[in-house]
Scaffold this motif. Structure first.
Motif, short mmCIF file in Angstrom:
data_model
loop_
_atom_site.label_atom_id
_atom_site.label_comp_id
_atom_site.label_asym_id
_atom_site.label_seq_id
_atom_site.Cartn_x
_atom_site.Cartn_y
_atom_site.Cartn_z
N ILE A 195 41.15 41.13 103.03
CA ILE A 195 42.15 40.48 103.86
C ILE A 195 43.25 40.74 103.73
O ILE A 195 44.07 40.52 103.05
CB ILE A 195 41.69 39.50 104.51
CG1 ILE A 195 40.10 39.05 104.41
CG2 ILE A 195 42.23 38.77 105.90
CD1 ILE A 195 39.54 37.79 105.07
N PRO A 196 44.08 42.29 103.60
CA PRO A 196 45.76 41.93 103.86
C PRO A 196 45.89 40.93 104.58
O PRO A 196 45.64 40.22 105.80
CB PRO A 196 45.87 43.71 104.57
CG PRO A 196 44.16 44.50 104.94
CD PRO A 196 43.80 43.47 105.01
N VAL A 197 47.34 40.58 104.00
CA VAL A 197 47.75 39.82 104.84
C VAL A 197 49.39 40.03 104.16
O VAL A 197 50.62 40.60 104.32
CB VAL A 197 48.15 38.10 104.03
CG1 VAL A 197 48.52 37.41 104.53
CG2 VAL A 197 46.87 37.75 104.37
N ALA A 239 38.14 32.22 97.32
CA ALA A 239 39.18 33.06 97.67
C ALA A 239 40.83 33.87 96.51
O ALA A 239 41.09 32.40 96.17
CB ALA A 239 39.64 32.32 98.86
N ILE A 240 40.17 34.93 96.55
CA ILE A 240 41.43 35.02 95.24
C ILE A 240 42.62 35.63 95.60
O ILE A 240 42.66 36.64 96.91
CB ILE A 240 40.90 36.02 94.16
CG1 ILE A 240 39.59 35.28 94.09
CG2 ILE A 240 41.96 36.63 93.29
CD1 ILE A 240 37.89 36.27 94.10
N VAL A 241 43.95 35.33 95.70
CA VAL A 241 44.85 35.69 96.55
C VAL A 241 45.92 37.05 95.50
O VAL A 241 46.34 36.14 94.71
CB VAL A 241 46.12 34.31 97.08
CG1 VAL A 241 47.00 35.03 97.89
CG2 VAL A 241 45.96 33.09 98.26
N VAL A 252 41.45 34.21 107.85
CA VAL A 252 40.42 33.90 106.11
C VAL A 252 39.33 33.07 106.84
O VAL A 252 38.68 33.33 105.95
CB VAL A 252 42.00 33.77 105.02
CG1 VAL A 252 40.85 32.97 104.17
CG2 VAL A 252 42.67 35.13 104.75
N LEU A 253 40.30 31.79 107.58
CA LEU A 253 39.28 30.55 108.11
C LEU A 253 38.32 31.23 108.40
O LEU A 253 36.48 31.10 107.99
CB LEU A 253 40.22 29.29 108.97
CG LEU A 253 38.52 28.33 108.45
CD1 LEU A 253 38.47 27.96 107.30
CD2 LEU A 253 40.09 27.41 109.43
#
Length: 558
Positions: free
Chosen positions: A527-529, A459-461, A540-541
């Motif tokens: 996935i935009p936050v 998971a790259i943030v 995400v989970l």
């Protein structure tokens, strides 16, 4: 030494193999064929079917005619490679496209007795390219037709090996006519004279995994001299040791003593880690393909009476900024051509001071101050707004104008002007492309990129397009709840960082370009936050559970 083997009297063994694929250690050998040459005559044959460790693909069965029924009771590769070693003892190996055949044979030899097959190894493909300039293609079938040999290659190991032997024997008179008498001289002609010193290092990669990741070459003093990434670590690293090595110049393969590797399941993770390792170690053999460039902006202050458009390195608080841009040349060219087309000032001095004082641009009739004062601040401000619109959706029209001016200048034989408009169009394209990247990066404050396989993921943030954190995890981490807690902590910190208006560093600018290019080319899970971090972490989970097939609840769980 095998290099002193005589072309006419010494022993040679031509070899060919059939496999289930192209990657040693992952694909399997299904047949080995060989022919032994002594005193210029084929004296012995070797042929062995091998039981593969994986199913034979239908395409391979159709090409070779070897079926799984034929290999079901065949000997294992561990036995076949030992028999072939005894057959080829004391002889110089010859293959057609030796890198393919020897990559499998060397890998199995390293597993069986710890070292690859001895060098030199001759290559009839390289010989054909140097000796047979009249042949359009240099595959084995075309060479068989050129030399009129009796054996017809048919994608079976022994007939192809025998055809290779007959082609080589037919080449010997041409080789001798060129003044070569030994295997070492022929190896030099093939471009593999010094390949023996690289082959000895193949054992460094024998036990590496076949998955993707990043690798580091270290020299005798444990310094990192080369950093690379690969989808198949073992295959890519072994390819370094099959490269031509006929010069005394140093190379990563010739200087490496040990190899470190970092297995990764995400291509984006590998790309970002590779450039950070470049920055950390500054490897001697890596080209600087990922330069850290300082951000450049185009600035215009609409509140001023007579604003001017200029490139700047500073992120000014007043006025309008266009950027960030990564190319200073393009920014300067675009600022100049836009100012010229819309009649804007290109001087930082105030207009009254410019008229009263000494001005080199006015002396060269390049100063627009008299015209600027004549039109008045309102008309000039309208021009400035029109110029700024080039970067806000009207760039296509301006580009078309540049192409038109280029064609007119070329027809009028004003070639310097045509070249200038051509460069301006290229600079505009580069500028607009950088602006599109910046807009996509700033569209969402925080983004989570998910990539991986059925066992593990990364998971790259991203914060405004640049890498903020990377979480590497497995399915067990999801089941235990460790990943859920980590991603929640990271997302909370990422949102706090996104609200801070910090400087855009060269490293962050490089990250933005790399992540955007990767998104356009590979389309990973994105996935935009934008809301509550707890809800985002749950989203995400959920995506991770679906990707890794981890159930939300287990049967019979309390």
């Amino acid at each position: 030494m095998l290099g002193l083997t005589s072309l006419t009297g010494g022993p040679f063994v031509t070899v060919d193999i059939e496999t289930t694929g192209c990657r040693p250690g992952t694909s399997s050998v299904i047949e080995i064929g060989a022919a032994r040459i002594e005193d210029g005559v084929v004296t012995a044959h070797f042929s062995a079917l091998v039981c593969p460790t994986e199913p034979i693909p239908p395409a391979v069965q159709h090409l070779t005619g070897i079926t799984e029924e034929m290999t079901a009771s065949a000997m294992p590769i561990e036995e076949a490679i030992l028999l072939f070693r005894d057959f080829a003892a004391g002889a110089v190996l010859i293959a057609h496209n030796y890198r393919f055949d020897l990559s499998f044979l060397d890998y199995e030899a390293e597993r069986a007795w710890g070292t690859p097959f001895p060098r030199p190894v001759l290559d009839t493909l390289c010989l054909a390219r140097r000796l047979c300039s009249d042949v359009e293609r240099h595959n084995l079938r075309d060479l068989a037709l050129r030399y009129q040999i009796p054996t017809v290659p048919n994608h079976r190991a022994f007939p192809d090996a025998l055809a290779t032997a007959e082609v080589f024997l037919a080449m010997v008179p041409e080789i001798q006519a060129a003044g070569m008498t030994t295997a070492a001289e022929v190896a030099r002609l093939c471009g593999v004279a010094q390949q023996s010193r690289l082959a000895r290092k193949l054992a460094l990669a024998t036990h590496l995994p076949d998955g993707s990741g990043v690798y580091l070459f270290r020299d005798s003093e444990s310094r990192v001299i080369f950093v690379g990434r690969a989808k198949s670590l073992r295959t890519r690293i072994r390819n370094h040791f099959y490269a031509a090595d006929d010069t005394e110049c140093s190379s990563p393969a010739s200087e490496v003593v040990s190899i470190d590797h970092i297995p990764l399941v995400s291509g984006l993770d590998a790309s970002l880690l590779e450039v950070r390792l470049h920055d950390r170690y500054q490897p001697a053999f890596n080209r600087n393909n990922h330069q850290q460039r300082r951000p450049v902006y185009l600035h215009l202050d609409p509140a001023a009476d007579y604003p001017y458009l200029r490139p700047t390195r500073r992120r000014l608080r007043t006025g309008e900024l266009v950027g960030p841009l990564g190319n200073e040349w393009a920014a300067a060219i675009v600022a100049d051509i836009v100012a010229e087309h819309f009649g804007l000032r290109r001087c930082r001095r105030a207009v009254p001071d410019c008229l009263e004082g000494q001005c080199l641009r006015r002396d060269r009739h390049l100063c627009h101050a008299p015209d600027v004062l004549a039109m008045g601040p309102d008309a000039y401000r309208a021009r400035a707004h029109a110029a700024f619109a080039v970067f806000n959706g009207e760039g296509a029209d301006f580009r078309e104008m540049l192409h038109t001016m280029q064609e007119r200048s070329a027809r009028a034989e004003r070639f310097e002007d045509a070249a200038r408009y051509r460069d301006a169009a290229r600079a505009l394209d580069r500028t607009l492309s950088a602006l599109a990247v910046a807009r996509r990066a700033s569209a969402d404050e925080v983004i989570v990129v998910l990539e991986g396989d059925e066992h593990s993921m990364a998971a790259i943030v991203l914060v405004r397009g640049w890498r903020f954190a990377t979480i590497r995890f497995t399915a067990d981490d999801v089941v235990s709840g460790d990943f859920g807690a980590r991603i929640l902590r990271v997302l909370r910190r990422a949102q706090q960082r996104a609200r801070q208006d910090g400087p855009l560093t060269p490293r962050r600018l490089r990250d933005i370009g790399m992540t955007d290019a990767y998104r356009q080319q590979q389309a990973p899970m994105w996935i935009p936050v934008n809301g509550d971090p707890d809800e985002a972490a749950a989203q995400v989970l959920s995506a991770v559970r679906r990707a890794l097939r981890v159930p939300r609840k287990r049967h019979a769980a309390v």
